[in-house]
Design a protein around this motif. Sequence first.
Motif, PDB file in Angstrom:
ATOM      1  N   GLY A  68       0.815  -1.220   0.000  1.00 39.80           N
ATOM      2  CA  GLY A  68       0.000   0.000   0.000  1.00 39.80           C
ATOM      3  C   GLY A  68       0.841   1.259   0.000  1.00 39.80           C
ATOM      4  O   GLY A  68       0.393   2.324  -0.385  1.00 39.80           O
ATOM      5  N   CYS A  69       2.086   1.211   0.440  1.00 42.25           N
ATOM      6  CA  CYS A  69       2.956   2.382   0.499  1.00 42.25           C
ATOM      7  C   CYS A  69       3.747   2.592  -0.783  1.00 42.25           C
ATOM      8  O   CYS A  69       4.524   3.522  -0.884  1.00 42.25           O
ATOM      9  CB  CYS A  69       3.941   2.249   1.666  1.00 42.25           C
ATOM     10  SG  CYS A  69       3.142   2.313   3.274  1.00 42.25           S
ATOM     11  N   GLU A  86       4.880   3.766  -4.362  1.00 44.87           N
ATOM     12  CA  GLU A  86       4.624   5.061  -5.007  1.00 44.87           C
ATOM     13  C   GLU A  86       3.565   4.921  -6.082  1.00 44.87           C
ATOM     14  O   GLU A  86       3.646   4.062  -6.946  1.00 44.87           O
ATOM     15  CB  GLU A  86       5.912   5.600  -5.634  1.00 44.87           C
ATOM     16  CG  GLU A  86       6.839   6.217  -4.636  1.00 44.87           C
ATOM     17  CD  GLU A  86       7.965   6.961  -5.320  1.00 44.87           C
ATOM     18  OE1 GLU A  86       7.714   7.678  -6.307  1.00 44.87           O
ATOM     19  OE2 GLU A  86       9.092   6.806  -4.859  1.00 44.87           O
ATOM     20  N   LYS A  87       2.597   5.797  -6.003  1.00 47.29           N
ATOM     21  CA  LYS A  87       1.533   5.822  -7.010  1.00 47.29           C
ATOM     22  C   LYS A  87       1.957   6.788  -8.112  1.00 47.29           C
ATOM     23  O   LYS A  87       2.510   7.848  -7.822  1.00 47.29           O
ATOM     24  CB  LYS A  87       0.225   6.273  -6.390  1.00 47.29           C
ATOM     25  CG  LYS A  87      -0.290   5.297  -5.362  1.00 47.29           C
ATOM     26  CD  LYS A  87      -1.578   5.792  -4.742  1.00 47.29           C
ATOM     27  CE  LYS A  87      -2.032   4.814  -3.679  1.00 47.29           C
ATOM     28  NZ  LYS A  87      -3.138   5.306  -2.893  1.00 47.29           N
ATOM     29  N   PRO A  88       1.700   6.433  -9.372  1.00 46.27           N
ATOM     30  CA  PRO A  88       2.084   7.353 -10.456  1.00 46.27           C
ATOM     31  C   PRO A  88       1.252   8.637 -10.373  1.00 46.27           C
ATOM     32  O   PRO A  88       0.080   8.621 -10.006  1.00 46.27           O
ATOM     33  CB  PRO A  88       1.759   6.570 -11.722  1.00 46.27           C
ATOM     34  CG  PRO A  88       0.789   5.517 -11.304  1.00 46.27           C
ATOM     35  CD  PRO A  88       1.043   5.242  -9.854  1.00 46.27           C
ATOM     36  N   GLU A  89       1.919   9.749 -10.668  1.00 46.82           N
ATOM     37  CA  GLU A  89       1.240  11.053 -10.681  1.00 46.82           C
ATOM     38  C   GLU A  89       0.220  11.059 -11.819  1.00 46.82           C
ATOM     39  O   GLU A  89       0.520  10.613 -12.926  1.00 46.82           O
ATOM     40  CB  GLU A  89       2.258  12.173 -10.932  1.00 46.82           C
ATOM     41  CG  GLU A  89       3.276  12.327  -9.838  1.00 46.82           C
ATOM     42  CD  GLU A  89       2.838  13.335  -8.800  1.00 46.82           C
ATOM     43  OE1 GLU A  89       2.011  14.194  -9.119  1.00 46.82           O
ATOM     44  OE2 GLU A  89       3.333  13.221  -7.655  1.00 46.82           O
TER      45      GLU A  89
END
Length: 184
Positions: free
Chosen positions: A21-22, A24-27
Motif C-alpha cells: 500500500g505504500c 509510489e503511485k504514479p502522478e
Amino acid sequence: MPLWRFGALLLCSFVAVSLIGCAEKPEPEVELYQGPLEEIFDVQLLYSEEGQQRVEVETPIQYRYQNEDKVFPDTVNIKFFDTKNGQVVTTLRSDSGRFDNARNLYIVKGNVVVINKVEQRRLKTPELYWNPTTRKVFTEENVVIDNLITGSYTKGKGMDANQDFTAMTIRKPYGIFDVDPGLQ
C-alpha cells in the motif's frame, strides 16, 4: 499451530500488505489548459500613426490565448481612414477573423466584402489577410471586384493591395475589364 506462530504469520501478512500500500503511485497526467485566457465583449481596436487614426476594428467578441493570438468568432467590421482628411475611405466586413501574433497578421474569413468609397469598387473574397506593420492586404483566394459606377466586374485568383484599397493588383485576372475609352 501454536498461537505465537499464528500471530507472527498474521503480523507478517499485515506488514506485507502495508508495504504494498505504500508503494509510489504514479502522478496523474495533467493536461495544460488550451482555451482562451480572456474573453472581451464589444471590442473596438484603434490603430493610429503620428497621432492620426488609420484603422478601426470592431467585433462583438474577442478571445485572447496564451500565445497572444486573438480569435474573433463573430462579425468583424474594419474602417480604413484617409491619411489626409481622416475620412473613412474603405470598409471591410467578414463573418469572423483572427489575429496570428507570430506572423503579425489579421485574417478575416467568410463572405469578406470590402467597399472602397472613393473608387466606388466592391471586392468580394472568402478570405483576406492584413499586415498592420507593412499596411498591406492580400489573398490567395478568388476575388471579384465590382465597379459600382459602371456595373462591370473583374474576377481573379489572388490579390495584393495597400490597406485602404486605393491601389490593388490581381495576380491572375480573368473576366470583364474596365478599359479607358481614350486608350483605343
